[in-house]
Write a protein that holds these residues in place. Structure first.
Motif, PDB file in Angstrom:
ATOM      1  N   ARG A  28       0.839  -1.212   0.000  1.00  0.00           N
ATOM      2  CA  ARG A  28       0.000   0.000   0.000  1.00  0.00           C
ATOM      3  C   ARG A  28       0.866   1.250   0.000  1.00  0.00           C
ATOM      4  NH1 ARG A  28      -2.737  -3.199   3.855  1.00  0.00           N
ATOM      5  NH2 ARG A  28      -2.000  -1.930   5.621  1.00  0.00           N
ATOM      6  N   ALA A  29       1.977   1.215   0.744  1.00  0.00           N
ATOM      7  CA  ALA A  29       2.865   2.378   0.803  1.00  0.00           C
ATOM      8  C   ALA A  29       3.436   2.705  -0.575  1.00  0.00           C
ATOM      9  CB  ALA A  29       3.993   2.124   1.808  1.00  0.00           C
ATOM     10  N   LYS A  30       3.854   1.690  -1.312  1.00  0.00           N
ATOM     11  CA  LYS A  30       4.400   1.906  -2.666  1.00  0.00           C
ATOM     12  C   LYS A  30       3.342   2.539  -3.570  1.00  0.00           C
ATOM     13  CE  LYS A  30       7.770  -1.878  -2.543  1.00  0.00           C
ATOM     14  NZ  LYS A  30       8.104  -3.230  -3.052  1.00  0.00           N
ATOM     15  N   TYR A  31       2.102   2.085  -3.415  1.00  0.00           N
ATOM     16  CA  TYR A  31       1.017   2.640  -4.224  1.00  0.00           C
ATOM     17  C   TYR A  31       0.808   4.117  -3.913  1.00  0.00           C
ATOM     18  CZ  TYR A  31      -3.760   3.601  -5.742  1.00  0.00           C
ATOM     19  OH  TYR A  31      -4.868   4.168  -6.314  1.00  0.00           O
ATOM     20  N   PHE A 235      -7.466   8.744  12.366  1.00  0.00           N
ATOM     21  CA  PHE A 235      -6.180   8.337  12.939  1.00  0.00           C
ATOM     22  C   PHE A 235      -5.051   8.566  11.939  1.00  0.00           C
ATOM     23  CE2 PHE A 235      -2.816   5.248  13.655  1.00  0.00           C
ATOM     24  CZ  PHE A 235      -2.531   5.421  15.004  1.00  0.00           C
ATOM     25  N   SER A 236      -5.279   8.181  10.681  1.00  0.00           N
ATOM     26  CA  SER A 236      -4.253   8.342   9.649  1.00  0.00           C
ATOM     27  C   SER A 236      -3.902   9.805   9.425  1.00  0.00           C
ATOM     28  CB  SER A 236      -4.736   7.730   8.322  1.00  0.00           C
ATOM     29  OG  SER A 236      -4.931   6.346   8.446  1.00  0.00           O
ATOM     30  N   ARG A 237      -4.911  10.669   9.424  1.00  0.00           N
ATOM     31  CA  ARG A 237      -4.669  12.095   9.184  1.00  0.00           C
ATOM     32  C   ARG A 237      -3.860  12.722  10.317  1.00  0.00           C
ATOM     33  NH1 ARG A 237      -8.139  14.828   5.912  1.00  0.00           N
ATOM     34  NH2 ARG A 237      -8.673  13.590   4.082  1.00  0.00           N
ATOM     35  N   ILE A 238      -4.172  12.336  11.551  1.00  0.00           N
ATOM     36  CA  ILE A 238      -3.415  12.865  12.691  1.00  0.00           C
ATOM     37  C   ILE A 238      -1.977  12.349  12.647  1.00  0.00           C
ATOM     38  CG2 ILE A 238      -3.203  12.871  15.212  1.00  0.00           C
ATOM     39  CD1 ILE A 238      -6.291  12.777  15.324  1.00  0.00           C
ATOM     40  N   ALA A 239      -1.830  11.062  12.322  1.00  0.00           N
ATOM     41  CA  ALA A 239      -0.492  10.479  12.213  1.00  0.00           C
ATOM     42  C   ALA A 239       0.306  11.140  11.095  1.00  0.00           C
ATOM     43  CB  ALA A 239      -0.603   8.973  11.960  1.00  0.00           C
ATOM     44  N   MET A 240      -0.394  11.548  10.043  1.00  0.00           N
ATOM     45  CA  MET A 240       0.248  12.154   8.878  1.00  0.00           C
ATOM     46  C   MET A 240       0.978  13.451   9.233  1.00  0.00           C
ATOM     47  SD  MET A 240      -1.695  13.074   5.285  1.00  0.00           S
ATOM     48  CE  MET A 240      -2.518  11.481   5.236  1.00  0.00           C
ATOM     49  N   VAL A 241       0.377  14.257  10.094  1.00  0.00           N
ATOM     50  CA  VAL A 241       0.993  15.538  10.446  1.00  0.00           C
ATOM     51  C   VAL A 241       1.869  15.449  11.693  1.00  0.00           C
ATOM     52  CG1 VAL A 241      -0.845  16.889   9.371  1.00  0.00           C
ATOM     53  CG2 VAL A 241      -1.027  16.285  11.801  1.00  0.00           C
ATOM     54  N   SER A 242       1.806  14.315  12.397  1.00  0.00           N
ATOM     55  CA  SER A 242       2.541  14.184  13.660  1.00  0.00           C
ATOM     56  C   SER A 242       4.046  14.389  13.531  1.00  0.00           C
ATOM     57  CB  SER A 242       2.256  12.817  14.298  1.00  0.00           C
ATOM     58  OG  SER A 242       0.906  12.712  14.666  1.00  0.00           O
ATOM     59  N   PRO A 243       4.746  13.723  12.585  1.00  0.00           N
ATOM     60  CA  PRO A 243       6.205  13.913  12.513  1.00  0.00           C
ATOM     61  C   PRO A 243       6.595  15.377  12.320  1.00  0.00           C
ATOM     62  CG  PRO A 243       5.541  12.026  11.194  1.00  0.00           C
ATOM     63  CD  PRO A 243       4.283  12.724  11.600  1.00  0.00           C
ATOM     64  N   GLY A 244       5.924  16.048  11.387  1.00  0.00           N
ATOM     65  CA  GLY A 244       6.252  17.441  11.108  1.00  0.00           C
ATOM     66  C   GLY A 244       5.905  18.381  12.240  1.00  0.00           C
ATOM     67  N   MET A 245       4.762  18.122  12.899  1.00  0.00           N
ATOM     68  CA  MET A 245       4.297  19.051  13.930  1.00  0.00           C
ATOM     69  C   MET A 245       4.863  18.747  15.310  1.00  0.00           C
ATOM     70  SD  MET A 245       0.389  19.998  12.848  1.00  0.00           S
ATOM     71  CE  MET A 245       0.510  21.622  13.602  1.00  0.00           C
ATOM     72  N   VAL A 246       5.487  17.586  15.472  1.00  0.00           N
ATOM     73  CA  VAL A 246       6.124  17.241  16.748  1.00  0.00           C
ATOM     74  C   VAL A 246       7.642  17.367  16.658  1.00  0.00           C
ATOM     75  CG1 VAL A 246       6.525  15.402  18.428  1.00  0.00           C
ATOM     76  CG2 VAL A 246       4.236  15.730  17.470  1.00  0.00           C
ATOM     77  N   LEU A 247       8.232  16.809  15.608  1.00  0.00           N
ATOM     78  CA  LEU A 247       9.689  16.844  15.478  1.00  0.00           C
ATOM     79  C   LEU A 247      10.208  18.225  15.077  1.00  0.00           C
ATOM     80  CD1 LEU A 247      10.344  13.392  13.763  1.00  0.00           C
ATOM     81  CD2 LEU A 247      10.552  13.998  16.175  1.00  0.00           C
ATOM     82  N   LEU A 280       6.456  15.585   5.674  1.00  0.00           N
ATOM     83  CA  LEU A 280       5.200  15.258   4.992  1.00  0.00           C
ATOM     84  C   LEU A 280       5.410  14.427   3.737  1.00  0.00           C
ATOM     85  CD1 LEU A 280       3.303  18.648   5.381  1.00  0.00           C
ATOM     86  CD2 LEU A 280       2.489  16.434   6.196  1.00  0.00           C
ATOM     87  N   THR A 281       6.542  14.626   3.069  1.00  0.00           N
ATOM     88  CA  THR A 281       6.829  13.863   1.854  1.00  0.00           C
ATOM     89  C   THR A 281       6.796  12.369   2.130  1.00  0.00           C
ATOM     90  OG1 THR A 281       8.188  15.646   0.935  1.00  0.00           O
ATOM     91  CG2 THR A 281       8.575  13.428   0.071  1.00  0.00           C
ATOM     92  N   PHE A 282       7.266  11.976   3.301  1.00  0.00           N
ATOM     93  CA  PHE A 282       7.273  10.556   3.659  1.00  0.00           C
ATOM     94  C   PHE A 282       6.038  10.161   4.461  1.00  0.00           C
ATOM     95  CE2 PHE A 282      11.674  11.789   3.004  1.00  0.00           C
ATOM     96  CZ  PHE A 282      12.126  10.775   2.157  1.00  0.00           C
ATOM     97  N   ALA A 283       5.600  11.051   5.356  1.00  0.00           N
ATOM     98  CA  ALA A 283       4.479  10.713   6.234  1.00  0.00           C
ATOM     99  C   ALA A 283       3.162  10.591   5.480  1.00  0.00           C
ATOM    100  CB  ALA A 283       4.343  11.757   7.339  1.00  0.00           C
ATOM    101  N   THR A 284       2.954  11.407   4.446  1.00  0.00           N
ATOM    102  CA  THR A 284       1.673  11.382   3.723  1.00  0.00           C
ATOM    103  C   THR A 284       1.393  10.012   3.115  1.00  0.00           C
ATOM    104  OG1 THR A 284       1.727  13.760   3.285  1.00  0.00           O
ATOM    105  CG2 THR A 284       0.315  12.420   1.861  1.00  0.00           C
ATOM    106  N   PRO A 285       2.267   9.480   2.239  1.00  0.00           N
ATOM    107  CA  PRO A 285       1.966   8.160   1.675  1.00  0.00           C
ATOM    108  C   PRO A 285       2.030   7.040   2.711  1.00  0.00           C
ATOM    109  CG  PRO A 285       4.147   8.900   0.985  1.00  0.00           C
ATOM    110  CD  PRO A 285       3.487  10.057   1.652  1.00  0.00           C
ATOM    111  N   MET A 286       2.946   7.148   3.686  1.00  0.00           N
ATOM    112  CA  MET A 286       3.102   6.066   4.657  1.00  0.00           C
ATOM    113  C   MET A 286       1.917   5.990   5.616  1.00  0.00           C
ATOM    114  SD  MET A 286       7.224   6.221   5.394  1.00  0.00           S
ATOM    115  CE  MET A 286       7.291   4.639   6.239  1.00  0.00           C
ATOM    116  N   CYS A 287       1.291   7.123   5.893  1.00  0.00           N
ATOM    117  CA  CYS A 287       0.117   7.116   6.769  1.00  0.00           C
ATOM    118  C   CYS A 287      -1.172   6.822   5.999  1.00  0.00           C
ATOM    119  CB  CYS A 287       0.004   8.435   7.527  1.00  0.00           C
ATOM    120  SG  CYS A 287       1.315   8.622   8.764  1.00  0.00           S
ATOM    121  N   CYS A 288      -1.219   7.177   4.730  1.00  0.00           N
ATOM    122  CA  CYS A 288      -2.357   6.763   3.900  1.00  0.00           C
ATOM    123  C   CYS A 288      -2.418   5.241   3.805  1.00  0.00           C
ATOM    124  CB  CYS A 288      -2.223   7.338   2.484  1.00  0.00           C
ATOM    125  SG  CYS A 288      -2.669   9.083   2.329  1.00  0.00           S
TER     126      CYS A 288
END
Length: 326
Positions: A28-31, A235-247, A280-288
């Motif tokens: 799914r991540a590759k897709y 859950f996915s949407r919150i996880a998507m922004v977590s790395p950028g907004m926390v780190l 976000l470049t990595f978190a967006t597809p990986m959390c989708c």
């Protein structure tokens, strides 16, 4: 004769399914790394329509002179990036997942830069919720239109929730360590997602999400499946922004302690935007990819009226599927 030879070498596959196994996370991540690629927003309407035409012709068994299976898959991913999976309609540009990185990196970067100013908090939370409302509506599940009155109510409630959370936490965080104040925008975004997504998809919660058989035959509408779909998307949407907004706040706080931002004050905003864009470049597809897009569900686990409907329409079907949305 040559056209027939060229056409014959294209294997017949189920082009509705990606090349990668969607039952696995990395498949799914590759897709999503392919379809959510920000480059896709640069494609013209002509390119999108041509890609869709290639896929439709392939599915119809028509000749595709000079094309390979790889060309067909490429066209499919371009089509998937811009056309809704249920309605088949071309999605609004800024509502597509491929627009998530460029749009969110600017919005999130600005929210974390100007978190101390009340007018700026109000403005950027409003911008963020306007963008989120567009994305949530664009990527809803099913083909049923949503009444404009419900869209407005959902938008106002989510914006109010985000503003209330941000302003309240900002007030409470004044006596807290600086890092805590920097994390207030994340708390506001998380709270707003919990409001915005369910409200923008309220119709699915009230009427049910469409359940179909493996071949796409409609079997009924399930409210319990809708709740699971919306919970997983939230859950996915919150996880998507977590790395950028926390780190990003952690990194910026480290820079501030070392005096970097005092020496280069102009770097504050662009640095946060770049960091957000990177994450976000990595978190967006990986959390989708955290949950399957086409979710299998046992018919027996659904509501009695769905079971009855499925029994009448397709008695032998034991497993149904629904599009959870994004």
């Amino acid at each position: 004769m040559s056209q027939q030879v060229e056409q014959a070498v294209i294997p017949l596959v189920n082009i509705d399914e990606p090349q990668w196994d969607q039952n696995t996370y990395w498949g799914r991540a590759k897709y999503f790394f392919t379809t959510a690629n920000p480059i896709n927003i640069l494609r013209t309407s002509k390119e999108l329509d041509e890609a869709r035409e290639i896929v439709l012709k392939y599915k119809a068994g028509e000749q595709l002179v000079g094309k390979t299976l790889e060309d067909v898959y490429k066209a499919k991913y371009i089509m998937d990036s811009a056309f809704h999976p249920d309605t088949g309609e071309k999605m609004v540009l800024f509502g597509r997942m491929s627009a998530q990185v460029p749009c969110n990196m600017v919005i999130v970067g600005a929210m974390m830069t100007f978190y101390k100013s009340t007018p700026a908090v109000i403005f950027w939370q409003w911008v963020n919720q306007s963008f989120n409302a567009l994305v949530n509506y664009t990527n809803r599940s099913g083909a049923d239109p949503m009444p404009i009155e419900q869209v407005v109510k959902s938008y106002c409630a989510a914006t109010g929730g985000a503003l209330g959370t941000a302003l309240t936490l900002n007030k409470l965080a004044k006596r807290a360590p600086p890092l805590v104040s920097r994390l207030v925008p994340f708390a506001a975004v998380a709270a707003a997602n919990c409001i915005n997504i369910p409200l923008m998809r309220y119709r699915e919660l009230s009427e049910g999400i469409h359940i179909v058989s493996e071949d796409g035959t409609p079997l009924g509408q399930s409210q319990s499946a809708a709740r699971k779909a919306i919970a997983s998307v939230t859950f996915s949407r919150i996880a998507m922004v977590s790395p950028g907004m926390v780190l990003t706040p952690v990194i910026m706080q480290a820079f501030e302690k070392r005096g970097v931002l005092r020496r280069f004050p102009w770097a504050n905003t662009p640095l946060q935007i770049i960091l957000c864009g990177f994450f976000l470049t990595f978190a967006t597809p990986m959390c989708c990819a955290l949950f399957p897009q086409k979710v299998p569900v046992s018919i027996e686990s659904l509501e009695p009226h769905v079971q009855e409907s499925a029994q009448k329409i397709s008695p032998d079907t034991k497993i149904g599927y629904y599009n959870k949305g994004l």
